[in-house]
Design a protein around this motif. Structure first.
Motif, PDB file in Angstrom:
ATOM      1  N   ILE A 261      17.925   7.484   6.757  1.00  0.00           N
ATOM      2  CA  ILE A 261      19.281   7.172   6.725  1.00  0.00           C
ATOM      3  C   ILE A 261      19.760   6.830   5.162  1.00  0.00           C
ATOM      4  CG2 ILE A 261      20.907   5.247   7.481  1.00  0.00           C
ATOM      5  CD1 ILE A 261      19.121   4.938  10.088  1.00  0.00           C
ATOM      6  N   PRO A 262      20.846   7.185   4.639  1.00  0.00           N
ATOM      7  CA  PRO A 262      21.127   6.966   3.249  1.00  0.00           C
ATOM      8  C   PRO A 262      21.091   5.580   3.031  1.00  0.00           C
ATOM      9  CG  PRO A 262      22.618   8.766   4.230  1.00  0.00           C
ATOM     10  CD  PRO A 262      21.389   8.477   5.488  1.00  0.00           C
ATOM     11  N   GLY A 263      20.700   5.206   1.935  1.00  0.00           N
ATOM     12  CA  GLY A 263      20.700   3.675   1.557  1.00  0.00           C
ATOM     13  C   GLY A 263      19.140   3.213   1.732  1.00  0.00           C
ATOM     14  N   LYS A 264      18.220   3.976   2.646  1.00  0.00           N
ATOM     15  CA  LYS A 264      17.084   3.429   2.879  1.00  0.00           C
ATOM     16  C   LYS A 264      15.982   3.975   1.718  1.00  0.00           C
ATOM     17  CE  LYS A 264      17.975   1.467   6.684  1.00  0.00           C
ATOM     18  NZ  LYS A 264      17.895  -0.094   6.798  1.00  0.00           N
ATOM     19  N   VAL A 265      14.918   3.369   1.568  1.00  0.00           N
ATOM     20  CA  VAL A 265      14.054   3.521   0.555  1.00  0.00           C
ATOM     21  C   VAL A 265      12.669   4.004   1.302  1.00  0.00           C
ATOM     22  CG1 VAL A 265      12.485   2.593  -1.458  1.00  0.00           C
ATOM     23  CG2 VAL A 265      14.808   1.632  -0.809  1.00  0.00           C
TER      24      VAL A 265
ATOM     25  N   ARG B 299      13.330  -4.074  -0.293  1.00  0.00           N
ATOM     26  CA  ARG B 299      13.556  -3.761   1.274  1.00  0.00           C
ATOM     27  C   ARG B 299      13.921  -5.612   1.646  1.00  0.00           C
ATOM     28  NH1 ARG B 299       9.136  -0.071   4.167  1.00  0.00           N
ATOM     29  NH2 ARG B 299      10.326   2.124   3.654  1.00  0.00           N
ATOM     30  N   GLU B 300      12.863  -6.479   1.017  1.00  0.00           N
ATOM     31  CA  GLU B 300      12.819  -7.949   1.677  1.00  0.00           C
ATOM     32  C   GLU B 300      13.688  -8.727   0.632  1.00  0.00           C
ATOM     33  OE1 GLU B 300      11.296  -8.460   4.470  1.00  0.00           O
ATOM     34  OE2 GLU B 300      10.564  -6.535   4.220  1.00  0.00           O
ATOM     35  N   ASP B 301      13.891  -8.610  -0.557  1.00  0.00           N
ATOM     36  CA  ASP B 301      14.752  -9.417  -1.441  1.00  0.00           C
ATOM     37  C   ASP B 301      16.031  -8.918  -1.760  1.00  0.00           C
ATOM     38  OD1 ASP B 301      12.293 -10.984  -1.553  1.00  0.00           O
ATOM     39  OD2 ASP B 301      11.654 -10.252  -3.425  1.00  0.00           O
ATOM     40  N   GLY B 302      16.312  -7.622  -1.273  1.00  0.00           N
ATOM     41  CA  GLY B 302      17.665  -7.064  -1.493  1.00  0.00           C
ATOM     42  C   GLY B 302      17.967  -6.862  -3.079  1.00  0.00           C
ATOM     43  N   MET B 303      16.891  -6.584  -3.923  1.00  0.00           N
ATOM     44  CA  MET B 303      17.107  -6.046  -5.246  1.00  0.00           C
ATOM     45  C   MET B 303      17.641  -4.815  -5.446  1.00  0.00           C
ATOM     46  SD  MET B 303      13.990  -8.296  -7.101  1.00  0.00           S
ATOM     47  CE  MET B 303      14.373  -7.605  -8.664  1.00  0.00           C
ATOM     48  N   GLU B 304      18.504  -4.287  -6.337  1.00  0.00           N
ATOM     49  CA  GLU B 304      18.712  -2.876  -6.546  1.00  0.00           C
ATOM     50  C   GLU B 304      17.433  -2.292  -7.331  1.00  0.00           C
ATOM     51  OE1 GLU B 304      21.462  -1.506  -5.661  1.00  0.00           O
ATOM     52  OE2 GLU B 304      22.065  -3.161  -4.676  1.00  0.00           O
TER      53      GLU B 304
ATOM     54  N   ARG C 128       4.333  -0.510  -4.297  1.00  0.00           N
ATOM     55  CA  ARG C 128       4.435  -1.296  -3.007  1.00  0.00           C
ATOM     56  C   ARG C 128       5.227  -2.643  -3.420  1.00  0.00           C
ATOM     57  NH1 ARG C 128      -1.521  -0.031  -0.689  1.00  0.00           N
ATOM     58  NH2 ARG C 128      -1.111   1.801   0.529  1.00  0.00           N
ATOM     59  N   GLU C 129       4.858  -3.403  -4.412  1.00  0.00           N
ATOM     60  CA  GLU C 129       5.399  -4.601  -4.826  1.00  0.00           C
ATOM     61  C   GLU C 129       7.056  -4.315  -5.050  1.00  0.00           C
ATOM     62  OE1 GLU C 129       5.293  -8.152  -8.380  1.00  0.00           O
ATOM     63  OE2 GLU C 129       3.649  -6.722  -8.000  1.00  0.00           O
ATOM     64  N   ALA C 130       7.188  -3.399  -5.799  1.00  0.00           N
ATOM     65  CA  ALA C 130       8.728  -2.873  -5.926  1.00  0.00           C
ATOM     66  C   ALA C 130       9.509  -2.822  -4.479  1.00  0.00           C
ATOM     67  CB  ALA C 130       8.904  -1.706  -6.834  1.00  0.00           C
ATOM     68  N   LEU C 131       8.660  -1.877  -3.913  1.00  0.00           N
ATOM     69  CA  LEU C 131       9.274  -1.849  -2.395  1.00  0.00           C
ATOM     70  C   LEU C 131       9.637  -3.069  -1.723  1.00  0.00           C
ATOM     71  CD1 LEU C 131       9.909   0.376  -0.231  1.00  0.00           C
ATOM     72  CD2 LEU C 131       7.625   0.404   0.585  1.00  0.00           C
TER      73      LEU C 131
END
Length: 213
Positions: free
Chosen positions: A148-152, A109-114, A102-105
């Motif tokens: 949608i492609p690109g989403k997690v 999502r929020e910080d825009g990290m790859e 969840r932290e990685a998510l």
């Protein structure tokens, strides 16, 4: 690899020259010199009669496969399986705990990290996968289809571990794609076996198991 057992009359059509060619092909695939065959068989508690039988089965399988897997049969199977053969390009990070997933998510999502960046920072396992829809657990297929492609996706629990998945792309299957083609041919052979009833071609894993021994 799976192989087919076939009836005696199909195997009996393999002549001496054909068997010799099959043996040579087998030795080439296994990177075996003729002088090493006896030791190779001994390590598997097998003998030359067994090897001959396996080579005959391999050759009979190849002949039966060529007869059954026609372009028309592949086209019918591809049409029937088309939706289940949808191709997903996916990034995956694996975690030991749900909290870590969840932290990685949030980082993605929020910080825009790859995804790869998150995995490297936390020293988590990261990989890219190419999946067919039918490879995905039935209860998760609709999630993959609708995203949608690109989403997690939300973290997925599997065998006590948690996976974070980003769907990079969803692609329509192409008949000549290697993975799709293998699945279509497998389906053609399975269908052929089922249709033959008591005379059907049956899957036999003996050869593959012996090769791994």
């Amino acid at each position: 690899a799976q192989r087919l057992t076939v009836s005696g009359e199909k195997r009996s059509g393999i002549g001496g020259s054909g068997l010799a060619a099959g043996r040579a092909a087998f030795l080439g695939r296994m990177h075996l010199e003729e002088s090493a065959v006896a030791d190779w068989l001994a390590r598997r508690n097998q003998n030359y009669s067994w090897l001959t039988e396996m080579i005959e089965l391999e050759m009979a399988y190849a002949r039966e496969r060529e007869r059954v897997v026609t372009p028309e049969a592949r086209k019918r199977e591809f049409t029937a399986l088309r939706f289940q053969l949808t191709i997903f390009e996916v990034e995956v990070i694996e975690f030991d705990t749900l909290d870590a997933a969840r932290e990685a998510l949030l980082c993605v999502r929020e910080d825009g990290m790859e995804m790869e960046e998150v995995a490297a920072e936390g020293r988590y396992s990261f990989r890219q996968e190419r999946l067919l829809l039918e490879d995905i657990a039935p209860e998760l297929q609709q999630l993959f289809v609708s995203i949608i492609p690109g989403k997690v996706l939300e973290p997925i629990e599997q065998s006590g571990e948690y996976r974070l998945c980003r769907v990079l792309a969803k692609n329509e299957p192409e008949p000549e794609d290697a993975g799709v083609r293998r699945r279509v041919e497998h389906g053609v052979l399975e269908r052929h076996g089922a249709e033959r009833g008591t005379q059907r071609v049956q899957w036999n894993l003996l050869f593959a198991q012996a090769m791994r021994a």
